[in-house]
Design a protein around this motif. Structure first.
Motif, PDB file in Angstrom:
ATOM      1  N   ARG A  42       9.939   3.545  -5.711  1.00 43.07           N
ATOM      2  CA  ARG A  42       9.955   4.132  -4.365  1.00 43.07           C
ATOM      3  C   ARG A  42       9.014   5.318  -4.231  1.00 43.07           C
ATOM      4  NH1 ARG A  42      13.046   2.629  -0.566  1.00 43.07           N
ATOM      5  NH2 ARG A  42      13.064   4.697   0.400  1.00 43.07           N
ATOM      6  N   ASP A  43       8.601   5.905  -5.346  1.00 40.56           N
ATOM      7  CA  ASP A  43       7.608   6.987  -5.243  1.00 40.56           C
ATOM      8  C   ASP A  43       6.353   6.507  -4.532  1.00 40.56           C
ATOM      9  OD1 ASP A  43       9.218   8.781  -6.512  1.00 40.56           O
ATOM     10  OD2 ASP A  43       8.266   8.587  -8.482  1.00 40.56           O
ATOM     11  N   LEU A  44       6.076   5.213  -4.623  1.00 40.81           N
ATOM     12  CA  LEU A  44       4.853   4.661  -4.044  1.00 40.81           C
ATOM     13  C   LEU A  44       4.937   4.512  -2.530  1.00 40.81           C
ATOM     14  CD1 LEU A  44       4.177   1.892  -6.719  1.00 40.81           C
ATOM     15  CD2 LEU A  44       2.945   4.050  -6.464  1.00 40.81           C
ATOM     16  N   VAL A  45       6.148   4.568  -1.967  1.00 34.90           N
ATOM     17  CA  VAL A  45       6.279   4.404  -0.505  1.00 34.90           C
ATOM     18  C   VAL A  45       6.887   5.633   0.180  1.00 34.90           C
ATOM     19  CG1 VAL A  45       6.386   1.896  -0.584  1.00 34.90           C
ATOM     20  CG2 VAL A  45       8.489   3.214  -0.827  1.00 34.90           C
ATOM     21  N   THR A  46       7.606   6.463  -0.561  1.00 38.15           N
ATOM     22  CA  THR A  46       8.268   7.621   0.059  1.00 38.15           C
ATOM     23  C   THR A  46       7.469   8.904  -0.110  1.00 38.15           C
ATOM     24  OG1 THR A  46       9.547   8.024  -1.964  1.00 38.15           O
ATOM     25  CG2 THR A  46      10.547   6.624  -0.283  1.00 38.15           C
ATOM     26  N   ASP A  47       6.696   9.000  -1.152  1.00 41.48           N
ATOM     27  CA  ASP A  47       5.910  10.211  -1.374  1.00 41.48           C
ATOM     28  C   ASP A  47       4.621  10.109  -0.550  1.00 41.48           C
ATOM     29  OD1 ASP A  47       4.162  12.231  -2.412  1.00 41.48           O
ATOM     30  OD2 ASP A  47       5.396  12.317  -4.228  1.00 41.48           O
ATOM     31  N   PRO A  48       4.382  11.033   0.369  1.00 45.66           N
ATOM     32  CA  PRO A  48       3.196  10.937   1.236  1.00 45.66           C
ATOM     33  C   PRO A  48       1.880  10.954   0.458  1.00 45.66           C
ATOM     34  CG  PRO A  48       4.268  13.087   1.452  1.00 45.66           C
ATOM     35  CD  PRO A  48       5.200  12.220   0.692  1.00 45.66           C
ATOM     36  N   ARG A  49       1.900  11.488  -0.744  1.00 39.45           N
ATOM     37  CA  ARG A  49       0.665  11.527  -1.522  1.00 39.45           C
ATOM     38  C   ARG A  49       0.268  10.134  -2.016  1.00 39.45           C
ATOM     39  NH1 ARG A  49       2.470  15.753  -5.972  1.00 39.45           N
ATOM     40  NH2 ARG A  49       4.350  14.463  -5.699  1.00 39.45           N
ATOM     41  N   TYR A  50       1.244   9.230  -2.153  1.00 40.16           N
ATOM     42  CA  TYR A  50       0.958   7.922  -2.733  1.00 40.16           C
ATOM     43  C   TYR A  50       1.356   6.766  -1.811  1.00 40.16           C
ATOM     44  CZ  TYR A  50       1.386  11.202  -6.617  1.00 40.16           C
ATOM     45  OH  TYR A  50       1.280  12.298  -7.420  1.00 40.16           O
ATOM     46  N   GLY A  51       1.881   7.062  -0.627  1.00 38.91           N
ATOM     47  CA  GLY A  51       2.424   6.025   0.238  1.00 38.91           C
ATOM     48  C   GLY A  51       1.431   4.952   0.632  1.00 38.91           C
ATOM     49  N   SER A  52       0.159   5.276   0.670  1.00 38.46           N
ATOM     50  CA  SER A  52      -0.840   4.294   1.106  1.00 38.46           C
ATOM     51  C   SER A  52      -1.258   3.339  -0.004  1.00 38.46           C
ATOM     52  CB  SER A  52      -2.083   5.031   1.620  1.00 38.46           C
ATOM     53  OG  SER A  52      -2.658   5.805   0.568  1.00 38.46           O
ATOM     54  N   LEU A  53      -0.739   3.548  -1.212  1.00 38.50           N
ATOM     55  CA  LEU A  53      -1.187   2.734  -2.341  1.00 38.50           C
ATOM     56  C   LEU A  53      -0.513   1.366  -2.376  1.00 38.50           C
ATOM     57  CD1 LEU A  53      -1.218   5.458  -5.143  1.00 38.50           C
ATOM     58  CD2 LEU A  53      -3.179   4.534  -3.898  1.00 38.50           C
ATOM     59  N   TRP A  54       0.690   1.255  -1.822  1.00 37.44           N
ATOM     60  CA  TRP A  54       1.424  -0.016  -1.866  1.00 37.44           C
ATOM     61  C   TRP A  54       1.076  -0.840  -0.623  1.00 37.44           C
ATOM     62  CZ3 TRP A  54       3.638  -2.822  -5.380  1.00 37.44           C
ATOM     63  CH2 TRP A  54       4.467  -3.871  -5.010  1.00 37.44           C
ATOM     64  N   LYS A  55       0.597  -2.060  -0.813  1.00 36.33           N
ATOM     65  CA  LYS A  55       0.057  -2.848   0.296  1.00 36.33           C
ATOM     66  C   LYS A  55       0.937  -4.030   0.703  1.00 36.33           C
ATOM     67  CE  LYS A  55      -3.638  -0.279   0.330  1.00 36.33           C
ATOM     68  NZ  LYS A  55      -3.849   0.686   1.423  1.00 36.33           N
TER      69      LYS A  55
END
Length: 549
Positions: free
Chosen positions: A487-500
């Motif tokens: 969930r760090d990949l979708v909830t953290d604004p620093r990494y949210g754009s990485l999950w497609k």
């Protein structure tokens, strides 16, 4: 293990046949019986036995032989095999020569011909002599032997590698062990070629790399297939757990390890808080058990390094250090962590020559009755201190804080407190290490005071950094290099754009679908063996879900 040898020598075929028959009848269960028809033939046999480092227990030689008499042969035997028993076989007319040989040639005994019945005139004497020889005989180590210098960094690396795979080996210090010089002479190499590994088949290699050793000890260097269901990169506790569960659940599983099984946990001298082992076990033992279990269940183990990872048409393509490529449907990254280095003057020159990172088990015996220092206050440092205390005169634990309570498990703190030759140095740090070709002195800032202290070894346990440099361009890592998952990949604004993808990433999934991370190299992981094993097992569950999509 090869049986010790008894050599019978006589130029008379009938006598040689008789002594050979009687020796075999009584001694063949415990000894190999060899024969020679002349002194020259016997000497050639002895030289061959010496070259092969085979054990010679006794030589029984006739006195009257052409070209080389028995006494002369036994004198030469003493040079080649000083501990072997030497018996002269004589006729009545040669008894004076035999008596002189006892005094001059250090003969052990002489026997009269004929010796019938052997039960009375031969066997009792030979049994006594062989019993005396056995009392002093130390069988030659059967296995791999490593000749080198104690303070050689390459020698240390080879010892660490072999210990990591739990390969039985004998360490021979060239400067202190006479056997090392004798063994090196048989290889045709010199001290300039050290370190030298002598394998069980008698072949030797000078300064071998890990690949050469891995090949000789039976580790696979090439994958058997081009496509796998899951490839696990790293054979620490999490990687081994993933391999066990992947193989047991029918996935075509490959595990790739660049160093040795166990990772950082594999260097622990004793793990006492892992479920199911009330008396504890070493990290190497735990790793070896898990590795054997994974292989038994069908996982393939590859002693290689992964240098690249990319995605092609949904498949993950791994590039290995030898240039070959492997494709897989899913990847589990369990690359673990490596020890942080101590940045003080003199440290680079002495690493591997008295300064060690996580090598307490490998170098403990070299610390016998010496003063050693440990830098760090975590569990790895505590386990190393307890292990080293059984060898060293004094173990000093250097920590920056007031006590161990903030970073070490209570059971270890209690054990250390009960060990009289372990001393804790609070509010202290190593500021310099000194020595020419090996560590001789550490300089401490001890509560504001500089102290120069003699030291034979310094073991460093000051935290770890993730071994992810090669993969951070493919999958997302945080600012410290730890792999981001779930969930760090979708909830953290620093990494949210990485999950497609439309679905959320699985708990241990990285930003690349089908690539998972587990163990100490994952951001947010708990640095404990049990936690790493749990994550490795969980990763396979998510691999199944990904493959079923």
């Amino acid at each position: 293990m090869k049986k010790p040898i008894v050599l019978a020598v006589d130029d008379d075929p009938q006598v040689l046949n008789a002594i050979d028959r009687d020796l075999r009848s009584e001694f063949r269960k415990d000894y190999r019986i060899l024969r020679a028809a002349s002194g020259e033939e016997a000497l050639t046999t002895l030289q061959e036995l010496k070259a092969r480092a085979e054990p010679l227990a006794l030589v029984l030689a006739d006195q009257r032989m052409p070209q080389m008499e028995g006494v002369e042969l036994l004198e030469k035997t003493r040079v080649l095999f000083p501990d072997a028993k030497r018996v002269l076989l004589t006729a009545y007319a040669d008894t004076e020569a035999a008596i002189r040989a006892i005094n001059n040639a250090h003969l052990d005994y002489y026997l009269m011909k004929p010796w019938n019945p052997p039960q009375e005139l031969l066997y009792p004497t030979l049994h006594d002599l062989l019993t005396a020889w056995q009392a002093k005989y130390k069988p030659r180590f059967q296995g791999l032997r490593l000749i080198g210098f104690q303070w050689s960094p390459l020698s240390h690396e080879l010892k660490d590698f072999l210990a990591g795979y739990m390969v039985a080996f004998q360490w021979l210090d060239f400067e202190t062990n006479p056997e090392a010089k004798e063994l090196l002479d048989t290889t045709g190499l010199t001290a300039a070629d050290l370190p030298v590994v002598v394998f069980e088949d008698g072949t030797a290699e000078s300064r071998p790399d890990r690949t050469a050793i891995a090949s000789k000890i039976g580790l696979a260097l090439k994958a058997s297939s081009q496509l796998y269901d899951v490839v696990v990169i790293g054979a620490g506790p999490s990687g081994l757990a993933a391999a066990v569960y992947g193989a047991s659940e029918g996935l075509k599983t490959l595990i790739v390890e660049r160093q040795s099984p166990g990772g950082q946990a594999g260097t622990s001298s004793r793990i006492e808080n892992y479920l199911g082992f009330p008396t504890g076990l070493s990290g190497a033992e735990l790793a070896h058990r898990a590795w054997s279990q994974a292989v038994r269940l069908g996982a393939e183990f590859l002693a290689q390094e992964v240098t690249g990872l990319c995605v092609q048409d949904g498949y993950k393509v791994l590039t290995l250090s030898d240039g070959s490529e492997i494709s897989t449907r899913a990847v589990v990254l369990t690359t673990g962590v490596s020890y942080r280095t101590l940045e003080v003057p003199g440290i680079d020159k002495l690493t591997g020559a008295g300064v060690y990172y996580g090598a307490a088990r490998t170098e403990a015996r070299s610390c016998d009755q010496r003063d050693v220092y440990i830098v760090g206050g975590g569990n790895s440092a505590g386990q190393a201190a307890m292990y080293l205390a059984t060898y060293a005169r004094k173990v000093h634990i250097v920590i920056r804080g007031e006590s161990l309570a903030a970073s070490m498990s209570a059971y270890l703190i209690e054990q250390i407190g009960r060990t009289p030759n372990i001393q804790i140095l609070p509010f202290a740090q190593v500021v310099e290490v000194r020595g020419d070709d090996h560590l001789e002195q550490v300089v401490l800032n001890n509560n504001g005071q500089l102290e120069e202290r003699p030291a034979q070894a310094l073991f460093v346990f000051i935290g770890a950094k993730p071994s992810t440099e090669w993969v951070c361009e493919t999958v997302a890592c945080d600012s410290k290099g730890f792999l981001l998952t779930g969930r760090d990949l979708v909830t953290d604004p620093r990494y949210g754009s990485l999950w497609k993808r439309e679905r959320e990433p699985y708990l241990l999934e990285t930003c690349v679908p089908g690539i998972f991370a587990a163990g100490d190299s994952r951001a947010g992981a708990m640095a404990r063996v049990a936690s790493a094993v749990g994550e490795g097992s969980m990763a396979i569950k998510f691999v199944h879900q990904y493959l079923d999509e």
